[in-house]
Design a protein around this motif. Structure first.
Motif, PDB file in Angstrom:
ATOM      1  N   ASP A   1      -3.093   9.306 -11.706  1.00 37.16           N
ATOM      2  CA  ASP A   1      -4.420   9.040 -11.148  1.00 37.16           C
ATOM      3  C   ASP A   1      -4.468   7.742 -10.356  1.00 37.16           C
ATOM      4  N   VAL A   2      -3.709   6.746 -10.796  1.00 34.39           N
ATOM      5  CA  VAL A   2      -3.751   5.433 -10.149  1.00 34.39           C
ATOM      6  C   VAL A   2      -2.403   4.736 -10.317  1.00 34.39           C
ATOM      7  N   ALA A   3      -2.056   3.937  -9.303  1.00 36.33           N
ATOM      8  CA  ALA A   3      -0.832   3.131  -9.372  1.00 36.33           C
ATOM      9  C   ALA A   3      -1.084   1.792  -8.714  1.00 36.33           C
ATOM     10  N   VAL A   4      -0.357   0.803  -9.183  1.00 36.19           N
ATOM     11  CA  VAL A   4      -0.399  -0.530  -8.602  1.00 36.19           C
ATOM     12  C   VAL A   4       1.006  -0.881  -8.142  1.00 36.19           C
ATOM     13  N   ALA A   5       1.076  -1.578  -6.999  1.00 39.65           N
ATOM     14  CA  ALA A   5       2.357  -2.044  -6.465  1.00 39.65           C
ATOM     15  C   ALA A   5       2.332  -3.558  -6.320  1.00 39.65           C
TER      16      ALA A   5
ATOM     17  N   TRP B   1       0.839  -1.204   0.000  1.00 42.13           N
ATOM     18  CA  TRP B   1       0.000   0.000   0.000  1.00 42.13           C
ATOM     19  C   TRP B   1       0.877   1.258   0.000  1.00 42.13           C
ATOM     20  N   ALA B   2       1.919   1.264   0.822  1.00 41.84           N
ATOM     21  CA  ALA B   2       2.823   2.414   0.861  1.00 41.84           C
ATOM     22  C   ALA B   2       3.534   2.603  -0.475  1.00 41.84           C
ATOM     23  N   MET B   3       3.893   1.511  -1.141  1.00 42.83           N
ATOM     24  CA  MET B   3       4.516   1.592  -2.465  1.00 42.83           C
ATOM     25  C   MET B   3       3.552   2.204  -3.477  1.00 42.83           C
ATOM     26  N   ALA B   4       2.310   1.731  -3.476  1.00 42.50           N
ATOM     27  CA  ALA B   4       1.322   2.231  -4.435  1.00 42.50           C
ATOM     28  C   ALA B   4       1.039   3.714  -4.194  1.00 42.50           C
ATOM     29  N   ARG B   5       0.863   4.099  -2.933  1.00 47.09           N
ATOM     30  CA  ARG B   5       0.634   5.515  -2.623  1.00 47.09           C
ATOM     31  C   ARG B   5       1.841   6.356  -3.014  1.00 47.09           C
ATOM     32  N   GLY B   6       3.036   5.837  -2.744  1.00 46.36           N
ATOM     33  CA  GLY B   6       4.243   6.564  -3.117  1.00 46.36           C
ATOM     34  C   GLY B   6       4.348   6.763  -4.618  1.00 46.36           C
ATOM     35  N   ALA B   7       3.964   5.754  -5.398  1.00 45.63           N
ATOM     36  CA  ALA B   7       4.015   5.866  -6.860  1.00 45.63           C
ATOM     37  C   ALA B   7       3.025   6.912  -7.361  1.00 45.63           C
ATOM     38  N   VAL B   8       1.830   6.962  -6.779  1.00 51.28           N
ATOM     39  CA  VAL B   8       0.849   7.981  -7.156  1.00 51.28           C
ATOM     40  C   VAL B   8       1.417   9.368  -6.884  1.00 51.28           C
TER      41      VAL B   8
ATOM     42  N   THR C   1       4.292 -16.303  -2.594  1.00 49.94           N
ATOM     43  CA  THR C   1       3.479 -15.292  -1.914  1.00 49.94           C
ATOM     44  C   THR C   1       3.730 -13.944  -2.584  1.00 49.94           C
ATOM     45  N   VAL C   2       2.670 -13.312  -3.060  1.00 47.03           N
ATOM     46  CA  VAL C   2       2.790 -12.010  -3.707  1.00 47.03           C
ATOM     47  C   VAL C   2       1.676 -11.114  -3.176  1.00 47.03           C
ATOM     48  N   VAL C   3       2.044  -9.865  -2.886  1.00 42.89           N
ATOM     49  CA  VAL C   3       1.111  -8.898  -2.333  1.00 42.89           C
ATOM     50  C   VAL C   3       0.955  -7.746  -3.322  1.00 42.89           C
ATOM     51  N   PHE C   4      -0.276  -7.283  -3.464  1.00 48.11           N
ATOM     52  CA  PHE C   4      -0.612  -6.217  -4.412  1.00 48.11           C
ATOM     53  C   PHE C   4      -1.335  -5.097  -3.690  1.00 48.11           C
ATOM     54  N   ALA C   5      -1.219  -3.894  -4.228  1.00 55.86           N
ATOM     55  CA  ALA C   5      -2.013  -2.770  -3.748  1.00 55.86           C
ATOM     56  C   ALA C   5      -2.291  -1.836  -4.916  1.00 55.86           C
ATOM     57  N   ARG C   6      -3.460  -1.193  -4.857  1.00 59.23           N
ATOM     58  CA  ARG C   6      -3.800  -0.164  -5.838  1.00 59.23           C
ATOM     59  C   ARG C   6      -4.162   1.098  -5.070  1.00 59.23           C
TER      60      ARG C   6
ATOM     61  N   ASP D   1      -8.208   4.463   4.545  1.00 60.02           N
ATOM     62  CA  ASP D   1      -9.541   3.849   4.585  1.00 60.02           C
ATOM     63  C   ASP D   1      -9.968   3.295   3.226  1.00 60.02           C
ATOM     64  N   HIS D   2      -9.290   3.715   2.164  1.00 64.06           N
ATOM     65  CA  HIS D   2      -9.638   3.281   0.814  1.00 64.06           C
ATOM     66  C   HIS D   2      -8.581   2.344   0.212  1.00 64.06           C
ATOM     67  N   ALA D   3      -7.792   1.734   1.083  1.00 65.28           N
ATOM     68  CA  ALA D   3      -6.737   0.838   0.618  1.00 65.28           C
ATOM     69  C   ALA D   3      -7.332  -0.356  -0.126  1.00 65.28           C
ATOM     70  N   VAL D   4      -6.796  -0.621  -1.308  1.00 62.67           N
ATOM     71  CA  VAL D   4      -7.164  -1.815  -2.067  1.00 62.67           C
ATOM     72  C   VAL D   4      -5.920  -2.692  -2.082  1.00 62.67           C
ATOM     73  N   THR D   5      -5.985  -3.792  -1.352  1.00 63.34           N
ATOM     74  CA  THR D   5      -4.834  -4.685  -1.243  1.00 63.34           C
ATOM     75  C   THR D   5      -5.284  -6.126  -1.424  1.00 63.34           C
ATOM     76  N   ASP D   6      -4.345  -6.965  -1.796  1.00 63.17           N
ATOM     77  CA  ASP D   6      -4.641  -8.381  -1.993  1.00 63.17           C
ATOM     78  C   ASP D   6      -3.360  -9.170  -1.794  1.00 63.17           C
ATOM     79  N   GLN D   7      -3.471 -10.344  -1.218  1.00 63.75           N
ATOM     80  CA  GLN D   7      -2.332 -11.246  -1.094  1.00 63.75           C
ATOM     81  C   GLN D   7      -2.697 -12.557  -1.752  1.00 63.75           C
ATOM     82  N   ARG D   8      -1.795 -13.037  -2.584  1.00 61.79           N
ATOM     83  CA  ARG D   8      -2.012 -14.310  -3.283  1.00 61.79           C
ATOM     84  C   ARG D   8      -0.854 -15.248  -2.985  1.00 61.79           C
ATOM     85  N   ASN D   9      -1.146 -16.523  -2.988  1.00 65.28           N
ATOM     86  CA  ASN D   9      -0.073 -17.510  -2.932  1.00 65.28           C
ATOM     87  C   ASN D   9      -0.218 -18.377  -4.171  1.00 65.28           C
ATOM     88  N   PHE D  10       0.670 -18.147  -5.128  1.00 62.19           N
ATOM     89  CA  PHE D  10       0.620 -18.863  -6.395  1.00 62.19           C
ATOM     90  C   PHE D  10       1.234 -20.249  -6.297  1.00 62.19           C
ATOM     91  N   GLY D  11       1.865 -20.564  -5.165  1.00 60.85           N
ATOM     92  CA  GLY D  11       2.568 -21.826  -5.048  1.00 60.85           C
ATOM     93  C   GLY D  11       3.902 -21.721  -5.770  1.00 60.85           C
TER      94      GLY D  11
END
Length: 177
Positions: free
Chosen positions: A101-105, A88-95, A123-128, A136-146
């Motif tokens: 207008d929008v960034a993904v990390a 989330w901090a990476m995505a906000r920093g990129a914006v 394990t990979v974590v994403f934020a927009r 309060d509007h954090a969009v985050t997701d964690q996936r484990n692709f194996g």
């Protein structure tokens, strides 16, 4: 698109991201760690992508995350580089740094080593983040692709990041009357 070294699935999705963000009137950026610029490479495969894509930050080390994106060192120390808070901090920093207008990390463990019991390889974590968003509007997701292998994990992570860059109905900019 046939003139590319990247997988067609990745380039096709990047094409959609560019076209749909152009239609939405949005400028985008990407903050990448484990994908090492793969998302940025896919976006720049698309002719005319400069209409939409502003910046790609490859912040592989913790020091780069702090220096280039303003991720607080205490956030990295508290949660780890592969965490929702850091993404989330990476995505906000990129914006903020790119003025878009929008960034993904993306941050994760691509392997073959480096995993742990809590954060295994894959394990990979994403934020927009969107301009003006707060925590309060954090969009985050964690996936484990194996353990798909390093290339497989990075490809799946890039595809997920591109999906997060597709505009939703509330992102569409209405033309002025």
């Amino acid at each position: 698109m046939t003139d590319t070294v990247l997988p067609p699935l990745l380039v096709d999705l990047a094409q959609r991201v560019i076209e749909e963000n152009r239609a939405a009137g949005r400028r985008i950026a990407v903050a990448e760690s484990c994908t090492g610029g793969l998302v940025s490479a896919a976006l720049t495969e698309i002719p005319g992508s400069s209409d939409v894509f502003d910046a790609g930050f490859v912040t592989y080390s913790n020091e780069a995350k702090t220096a280039l994106l303003g991720v607080a060192q205490d956030v990295i120390e508290t949660f780890g580089a592969v965490s929702l808070a850091v993404a989330w901090a990476m995505a906000r920093g990129a914006v903020l740094k790119a003025g878009v207008d929008v960034a993904v990390a993306i941050t994760g463990v691509a392997g073959p080593g480096g995993g742990s019991e809590k954060k295994p390889v894959g394990t990979v974590v994403f934020a927009r983040a969107r301009a003006g968003d707060d925590d309060d509007h954090a969009v985050t997701d964690q996936r484990n692709f194996g353990d798909l292998g390093r290339g497989g994990i990075r490809l799946q992570a890039a595809l997920c990041a591109l999906e997060l860059l597709l505009p939703s109905a509330d992102d569409i900019v209405s033309p002025a009357p």
